[in-house]
Design a protein around this motif. Structure first.
Motif, PDB file in Angstrom:
ATOM      1  N   LEU A 143      46.309  41.805  35.973  1.00  0.00           N
ATOM      2  CA  LEU A 143      45.636  41.777  37.264  1.00  0.00           C
ATOM      3  C   LEU A 143      44.159  41.417  37.064  1.00  0.00           C
ATOM      4  N   PRO A 144      43.654  40.369  37.730  1.00  0.00           N
ATOM      5  CA  PRO A 144      42.244  39.973  37.570  1.00  0.00           C
ATOM      6  C   PRO A 144      41.289  41.086  37.999  1.00  0.00           C
ATOM      7  N   LYS A 145      40.067  41.012  37.508  1.00  0.00           N
ATOM      8  CA  LYS A 145      39.078  42.038  37.830  1.00  0.00           C
ATOM      9  C   LYS A 145      38.842  42.145  39.330  1.00  0.00           C
ATOM     10  N   GLU A 146      38.820  40.970  40.027  1.00  0.00           N
ATOM     11  CA  GLU A 146      38.591  40.996  41.471  1.00  0.00           C
ATOM     12  C   GLU A 146      39.687  41.773  42.189  1.00  0.00           C
ATOM     13  N   ALA A 147      40.938  41.595  41.733  1.00  0.00           N
ATOM     14  CA  ALA A 147      42.054  42.288  42.360  1.00  0.00           C
ATOM     15  C   ALA A 147      42.028  43.773  42.032  1.00  0.00           C
ATOM     16  N   ALA A 148      41.692  44.117  40.793  1.00  0.00           N
ATOM     17  CA  ALA A 148      41.591  45.523  40.409  1.00  0.00           C
ATOM     18  C   ALA A 148      40.503  46.224  41.220  1.00  0.00           C
ATOM     19  N   ALA A 149      39.382  45.516  41.445  1.00  0.00           N
ATOM     20  CA  ALA A 149      38.301  46.083  42.245  1.00  0.00           C
ATOM     21  C   ALA A 149      38.741  46.286  43.689  1.00  0.00           C
ATOM     22  N   LEU A 150      39.551  45.362  44.209  1.00  0.00           N
ATOM     23  CA  LEU A 150      40.051  45.487  45.576  1.00  0.00           C
ATOM     24  C   LEU A 150      41.019  46.660  45.688  1.00  0.00           C
TER      25      LEU A 150
END
Length: 284
Positions: free
Chosen positions: A113-120
């Protein structure tokens, strides 16, 4: 599409002290989750999916699942789970266009999971974040999250017409402590008691089995996500006697309620498979 005003999903922080395997658990809403401590094993088509600390996954709705939660000493097992209405997954996939949706709901793991998705995911799970947004924006955030998971290999399968058992389970979940009877359920479904009994039998279950299983599943959820005393947990699911509740819980799950929460005691047999219906709960 859902209305602009809709029940916002409430994330659940699941903690478990003792290792245990839970058979035939049924979520009434799809769940995105992250294992934060320990290991989760989910059986999917008789094949184990293993989620180590930090891993993300998707659990389907209305599908009996076998899940084993394994703490890693000295910490407890811990998972963060986010239920999302099925309609939002389906709307997200429609907008994607090219996504291949499995023919039936299955559990799935996420590949990197990309960092942007993990942050979301973290943002959507923080209490109050989604509630502070306009409904349309909150839905857009959740659809974006479902899209990220799909792009990383976790796609929610197609739904099937809910069984009468599923509808009965959802009704009981609204108030597990209520003194539910066959007559109450039959009246709610606009059918006779004999017809309700016959239709449930056709699904290889019965009213008492669904009632008991739903209550035990709710109890498991309360043990996982709250610090309520066991006597209060018993009351919340319709048991005046804590000892009777504990006995029924152990009969259903194969472990005592206190073992699930604290991990105390020695367990020779982990879990207890049941022949009838499954149960609900957040991403155990």
């Amino acid at each position: 599409m859902l209305d602009d005003v809709f029940p916002l999903p409430a994330r659940a922080l699941i903690r478990q002290g003792g290792r245990a395997c839970f058979y035939r658990l049924v979520n009434t809403s799809p769940l995105l989750f992250q294992v934060q401590s320990g290991t989760k094993i989910v059986m999917a088509d008789d094949k184990p999916l293993r989620f180590e600390t930090g891993a993300y996954g998707l659990l389907p709705d209305h599908q009996p699942l076998t899940m084993e939660n394994i703490p890693k000493a000295p910490q407890k097992y811990q998972t963060l789970a986010l239920p999302i209405p099925r309609q939002l997954f389906e709307d997200a996939y429609t907008r994607m266009g090219s996504i291949v949706v499995p023919s039936r709901p299955v559990s799935a793991s996420v590949k990197c999971l990309p960092k942007e998705a993990a942050a979301l995911f973290d943002y959507c799970c923080r209490p109050g974040n989604l509630a502070s947004l306009p409904g349309a924006i909150a839905k857009a955030r959740l659809m974006e999250l479902a899209t990220w998971f799909a792009l990383c290999g976790a796609v929610l399968g197609q739904s099937h017409s809910p069984r009468l058992e599923d509808r009965l389970r959802q009704m009981i979940e609204t108030d597990p402590a209520f003194d539910w009877t066959l007559a109450h359920a039959a009246g709610a479904f606009n059918m006779s008691e004999a017809t309700l009994r016959r239709k449930l039998a056709a699904e290889q279950t019965g009213f008492s089995e669904v009632l008991s299983d739903t209550r035990m599943n709710r109890a498991l959820g309360l043990i996982h996500t709250t610090t309520l005393p066991m006597a209060q947990v018993a009351l919340e699911v319709g048991y005046d006697s804590p000892s009777q509740f504990s006995a029924r819980f152990k009969e259903r799950f194969g472990v005592s309620p206190r073992h699930v929460r604290s991990g105390s005691g020695h367990v020779e047999r982990i879990g207890a498979e049941v022949e009838q219906s499954g149960a609900d709960m957040l991403a155990r």
